[in-house]
Scaffold this active site. Structure first.
Site, PDB file in Angstrom:
ATOM      1  CD  GLU A  61      -1.448  -2.394   1.801  1.00  0.00           C
ATOM      2  OE1 GLU A  61      -2.237  -3.351   1.901  1.00  0.00           O
ATOM      3  OE2 GLU A  61      -0.229  -2.484   2.129  1.00  0.00           O
ATOM      4  NE  ARG A 268       3.821  -8.620  -0.225  1.00  0.00           N
ATOM      5  CZ  ARG A 268       3.586  -7.449  -0.803  1.00  0.00           C
ATOM      6  NH1 ARG A 268       4.324  -7.068  -1.825  1.00  0.00           N
ATOM      7  NH2 ARG A 268       2.620  -6.666  -0.386  1.00  0.00           N
ATOM      8  CD  GLU A 310      18.547  -3.707  -4.482  1.00  0.00           C
ATOM      9  OE1 GLU A 310      19.507  -2.918  -4.600  1.00  0.00           O
ATOM     10  OE2 GLU A 310      18.691  -4.944  -4.350  1.00  0.00           O
ATOM     11  CG  LEU A 335      -0.562  -8.493 -12.806  1.00  0.00           C
ATOM     12  CD1 LEU A 335      -0.748  -7.363 -13.790  1.00  0.00           C
ATOM     13  CD2 LEU A 335      -1.103  -9.771 -13.410  1.00  0.00           C
ATOM     14  CB  ILE A 336       0.305  -3.013 -11.728  1.00  0.00           C
ATOM     15  CG1 ILE A 336      -1.139  -3.525 -11.859  1.00  0.00           C
ATOM     16  CG2 ILE A 336       0.444  -1.620 -12.312  1.00  0.00           C
ATOM     17  CD1 ILE A 336      -2.139  -2.748 -11.026  1.00  0.00           C
ATOM     18  CD  GLU A 337       7.319  -2.849  -8.379  1.00  0.00           C
ATOM     19  OE1 GLU A 337       8.276  -2.123  -8.053  1.00  0.00           O
ATOM     20  OE2 GLU A 337       6.768  -3.645  -7.585  1.00  0.00           O
TER      21      GLU A 337
END
Length: 425
Positions: A61, A268, A310, A335-337
Site C-alpha cells: 500500500e 514477499r 529493488e 503484477l502491475i509493477e
C-alpha cells in the site's frame, strides 16, 4: 452503537494476546517492539498544523501510494502529510517520502482500534482529512473521525468476493463504518459494486493507483547493469513469493532442461529470507544472496533477492516473472509493477487480490496463466526458446501499463471536491 461497544470490550480483553503477538513477531523482526506506545495512541513527536492524513498499512500500500503522495504535496503545498502504517516494513518503505520531502511528511503507527487510542490519535494530530488506502477500515477509527468531524475516504479501494463475505458476517459493525465514509474511489466496477452492497454511498471508479507508479530510474539502471554482466544468460524471476511456494518453484526448476537458467527468487516478506535460503541449500543448489553484494557466477543456480526496494531492478534483469501468491491461495501479488518495467509475467490460478488487472493483462497478451509450478516450468522453457513471443509480451506489458494510467488525477479531483473548505489556505 451496542455492537461497537461489545467489539471494543472484546478488543480490550484480547490486548494481552495482541502484545504477545507483537513479541512473537519481534523474534524475527525486532522492529515490532519499536514505537509500541504509538499503537495505543501515545505519540512523542509534535504534530504539524494543516495535516492531511494518509494510511498505508504495509509495503504494498505504501508503494502504491507514491503517486498520490506526490500529488497531495503538490496540490496543497502549504500542508503537511501524516503517513501512518501498521507494519515495520511499511514504515521503513514510507521513510523514503520523509527523506524526499524533508519537513513535509511525518510518520507514525496507526493505533489499534481501541476507543481511547483512536481518541488520542485524533486529538494529537488533528488531521483535516483522512485517506485510507485499499481496504483498511476499522469501526472505532471511523466513529472517532466522525466525533472529531474529520472526513474519511477509502482510496484505491479493492474488495474481493471473499472479503465481502467476511464483512457481511459482521455487517452490524461494517455497514455503519462504510456508510460514514465521505467517498470511496474504487479500482474497478466489481470493487465498487461490492462496496455499495456493504453500505458505501458515494463510490466512484477511478482505477488503480499502482498504474501511476513510475519505476525508479536508478533501479531500472541497476537492473540493466546486472543484465549486461549476465550477458545472454536467461533469468526467471519468482517475484514476491509466499509461504510454501518457494519449495514448489525450486522443485519445478529441476524439470527445466536449461543448465544456464538462473532462478531469481524474491520472497514477499523479509523475515523469511533465511528460511528460503535454507530451502535452496537443502536441494544443494548453488546459491548467491543479493544481501552479500556479490553478483552471481556462472555456477550460481539460484539468486536470492533478499533486499528491500529493488523490485524494479529485479524485473528489469528478468526475461520473465512468475507472480508470487498466485500458486497457492494467497490471492496473488501485484503484477502491475512488472508491466511498468516491461517484464512478461506468468500467474497461477489464485489471483483474486488483483482479479481485474490480471484478466486485463492476460487479455492483452502481457501475461499468461499457468495451473501450477510444473506448468510454470513448461511455460518458462517454451518462452525462453521463443524470443519473438517474449518480445511480444514485453510490448504488450508496456502498452497495458500505459493504457491504465490516470487514477491519481481522478482521485485528487474527488479529494478536492469533498474537502476544499478544509484544505483552503
Amino acid at each position: 452503537m451496542i455492537a461497537r461497544a461489545l467489539y471494543s470490550a472484546l478488543f480490550y480483553l484480547v490486548t494481552p494476546a495482541v502484545l504477545l503477538r507483537l513479541w512473537w513477531r519481534a523474534r524475527k523482526q525486532p522492529e515490532y517492539l519499536q514505537h509500541v506506545g504509538e499503537r495505543y495512541g501515545l505519540y512523542p513527536q509534535d504534530a504539524p498544523d494543516k495535516l492531511i492524513w494518509l494510511h498505508a498499512v504495509s509495503v504494498g500500500e505504501t508503494r502504491a501510494a507514491e503517486p498520490l503522495i506526490m500529488a497531495l504535496l503538490s496540490e496543497w503545498p502549504k500542508h503537511h502529510l501524516l503517513l501512518t502504517h501498521m507494519t515495520p516494513t511499511g514504515r521503513e518503505t514510507g521513510a523514503m517520502y520523509v527523506n524526499r520531502y524533508p519537513g513535509r511528511v511525518t510518520q507514525a503507527y496507526l493505533p489499534y482500534d481501541l476507543p481511547d487510542g483512536v481518541e488520542h490519535f485524533f486529538k494529537h494530530f488533528r488531521p483535516l482529512i483522512g485517506l485510507l488506502m485499499e481496504t483498511e477500515l476499522w469501526p472505532n477509527l471511523i466513529a472517532g473521525a466522525g466525533k472529531c468531524n474529520v472526513p474519511i475516504a477509502l482510496v484505491n479501494a479493492r474488495l474481493s468476493a471473499s472479503s465481502q463475505r467476511g464483512y457481511q458476517r459482521f455487517s452490524y459493525l461494517a455497514k455503519p463504518a462504510f456508510a460514514s465514509l465521505s467517498f470511496v474511489s474504487a479500482q474497478t466496477v466489481a470493487d465498487a459494486a461490492r462496496l455499495v452492497q456493504l453500505g458505501a454511498s458515494s463510490v466512484t471508479v477511478t482505477g488503480n493507483l499502482k498504474f501511476d507508479v513510475t519505476p525508479s530510474p536508478d533501479k531500472l539502471q541497476l537492473g540493466a547493469q546486472w543484465r549486461q554482466a549476465l550477458g545472454r544468460r536467461p533469468v526467471w524471476l519468482a517475484a514476491s513469493t509466499r509461504e510454501g511456494e518457494e519449495a514448489l518453484i525450486l522443485d519445478a526448476l529441476a524439470h527445466i532442461n536449461r543448465s544456464d537458467l538462473l532462478l531469481l527468487l524474491v520472497p514477499r516478506h523479509p523475515q523469511r529470507f533465511a528460511e528460503v535460503a535454507a530451502l535452496v541449500e537443502e536441494r544443494k543448489l548453488s546459491l548467491c544472496r543479493r544481501s552479500e553484494g556479490a553478483l552471481v557466477t556462472p555456477e550460481t543456480r539460484v539468486w536470492l533477492g533478499d533486499s528491500m526496494g529493488e523490485m524494479p531492478a529485479y524485473y528489469a534483469v528478468a526475461d520473465l516473472a512468475l507472480i508470487g501468491g498466485s500458486l497457492l491461495p494467497f490471492g496473488g501479488q501485484n503484477l502491475i509493477e512488472a508491466a511498468a518495467c516491461g517484464c512478461p509475467v506468468l500467474v497461477g490460478p489464485h489471483t483474486f487480490n488483483f482479479a481485474q488487472a490480471t484478466e486485463d493483462a492476460i487479455a492483452c497478451g502481457a501475461a499468461r496463466r499457468i495451473a501450477d509450478a510444473e506448468g510454470a516450468a513448461v511455460e518458462v522453457a517454451k518462452l525462453l526458446s521463443d524470443g519473438e513471443a517474449l518480445q511480444s509480451m514485453r510490448d504488450a506489458a508496456a502498452s497495458f501499463s500505459q493504457a491504465h494510467r490516470g487514477a491519481t488525477e481522478r482521485t485528487i479531483a474527488l479529494i478536492r471536491e469533498i474537502t476544499a473548505p478544509r484544505t483552503a489556505d
